[in-house]
Design an enzyme around this catalytic site. Sequence first.
Site, PDB file in Angstrom:
ATOM      1  N   GLY A  57       3.171   2.407  -6.108  1.00  0.00           N
ATOM      2  CA  GLY A  57       3.140   2.697  -7.539  1.00  0.00           C
ATOM      3  C   GLY A  57       4.383   3.373  -8.082  1.00  0.00           C
ATOM      4  O   GLY A  57       4.321   4.032  -9.119  1.00  0.00           O
ATOM      5  N   ASN A  83       6.928   1.976  -9.504  1.00  0.00           N
ATOM      6  CA  ASN A  83       7.218   1.397 -10.814  1.00  0.00           C
ATOM      7  C   ASN A  83       6.224   1.885 -11.865  1.00  0.00           C
ATOM      8  O   ASN A  83       6.587   2.099 -13.028  1.00  0.00           O
ATOM      9  CB  ASN A  83       7.202  -0.132 -10.723  1.00  0.00           C
ATOM     10  CG  ASN A  83       8.437  -0.676 -10.038  1.00  0.00           C
ATOM     11  OD1 ASN A  83       9.556  -0.384 -10.419  1.00  0.00           O
ATOM     12  ND2 ASN A  83       8.234  -1.469  -8.997  1.00  0.00           N
ATOM     13  N   HIS A 141      -1.277 -10.101  -6.409  1.00  0.00           N
ATOM     14  CA  HIS A 141      -2.335 -11.098  -6.595  1.00  0.00           C
ATOM     15  C   HIS A 141      -1.851 -12.036  -7.687  1.00  0.00           C
ATOM     16  O   HIS A 141      -1.431 -11.581  -8.758  1.00  0.00           O
ATOM     17  CB  HIS A 141      -3.653 -10.418  -7.000  1.00  0.00           C
ATOM     18  CG  HIS A 141      -4.733 -11.382  -7.412  1.00  0.00           C
ATOM     19  ND1 HIS A 141      -5.555 -12.025  -6.510  1.00  0.00           N
ATOM     20  CD2 HIS A 141      -5.119 -11.820  -8.647  1.00  0.00           C
ATOM     21  CE1 HIS A 141      -6.413 -12.797  -7.161  1.00  0.00           C
ATOM     22  NE2 HIS A 141      -6.158 -12.698  -8.456  1.00  0.00           N
ATOM     23  N   ASN A 166       5.657  -9.191 -16.000  1.00  0.00           N
ATOM     24  CA  ASN A 166       5.701  -8.953 -14.558  1.00  0.00           C
ATOM     25  C   ASN A 166       7.132  -8.659 -14.113  1.00  0.00           C
ATOM     26  O   ASN A 166       8.085  -9.227 -14.645  1.00  0.00           O
ATOM     27  CB  ASN A 166       5.194 -10.193 -13.811  1.00  0.00           C
ATOM     28  CG  ASN A 166       5.252 -10.027 -12.302  1.00  0.00           C
ATOM     29  OD1 ASN A 166       4.714  -9.075 -11.749  1.00  0.00           O
ATOM     30  ND2 ASN A 166       5.913 -10.963 -11.626  1.00  0.00           N
ATOM     31  N   HIS A 193       9.759  -9.047 -11.053  1.00  0.00           N
ATOM     32  CA  HIS A 193       9.935  -9.881  -9.859  1.00  0.00           C
ATOM     33  C   HIS A 193      11.354  -9.719  -9.318  1.00  0.00           C
ATOM     34  O   HIS A 193      12.320  -9.825 -10.089  1.00  0.00           O
ATOM     35  CB  HIS A 193       9.685 -11.349 -10.203  1.00  0.00           C
ATOM     36  CG  HIS A 193       9.776 -12.267  -9.033  1.00  0.00           C
ATOM     37  ND1 HIS A 193       8.954 -12.149  -7.927  1.00  0.00           N
ATOM     38  CD2 HIS A 193      10.608 -13.319  -8.768  1.00  0.00           C
ATOM     39  CE1 HIS A 193       9.268 -13.081  -7.046  1.00  0.00           C
ATOM     40  NE2 HIS A 193      10.270 -13.800  -7.528  1.00  0.00           N
TER      41      HIS A 193
END
Length: 222
Positions: free
Chosen positions: A16, A18, A113, A132, A134
């Site tokens: 966690g 981020n 997920h 998101n 990445h």
Amino acid sequence: MAGEPCRIVVFASGNGSNFQALIDAVSAGHIPKSRIVRLYVNRAKAFATTRADRAGIPWEYFNLIQGGFLAKAEKDSKAVAAAREKYDAALAQKVLTEEERRPDLVVLAGWMHVFSGAFLAPLEKAGVIIINLHPALPGAFDGAGAIERAYEAFKAGTLTKTGIMVHYVIEAVDRGDPIMVQEIEWQGEGLAQLEERIHAHEHELLVKATAKVVGDILGKES
């Protein structure tokens, strides 16, 4: 509603860090006019929950197997796919039905997920944006193991730079339009050092991209 802060829900699966960067940025006003209203985790021992407790942010553990959607030993691909869709639909319902914490924005910050349309479609219909983080450049190394695959390409001499991006989430994995991108050149270091250097840049990019999207959301509402 106009005048209210942008409500952010964060999804995380592990340490966690981020998520912590988002907590700190909201607190410091670097993501202005916003509030993190809930954290969801899918791993029971995710340290992100400790970070949420420290910040006074409510959280929930919701897991595919623990929730009864999938038998632990199930290997049949059709059964797994069906279970994942049921899980995704149930999670979407959780996110959307709690009116007080219904988000304007969902941030996937180390969420391990891949969501199906059973999660994405209801949120899109409700006007909730999903973004998101990445660790790869757009169109390169989609999905898991992006840093490792980039490193192998570096060693093979077929790649000289990689990067990180924050992008909008669509059903095609890591193929949504990028919001912010940062290139990172290989300096000849080993995998562990490369991972550390990439992760060091993630927090800042995620905060900047989240602030941009929050600004866009609030701008549309005003």
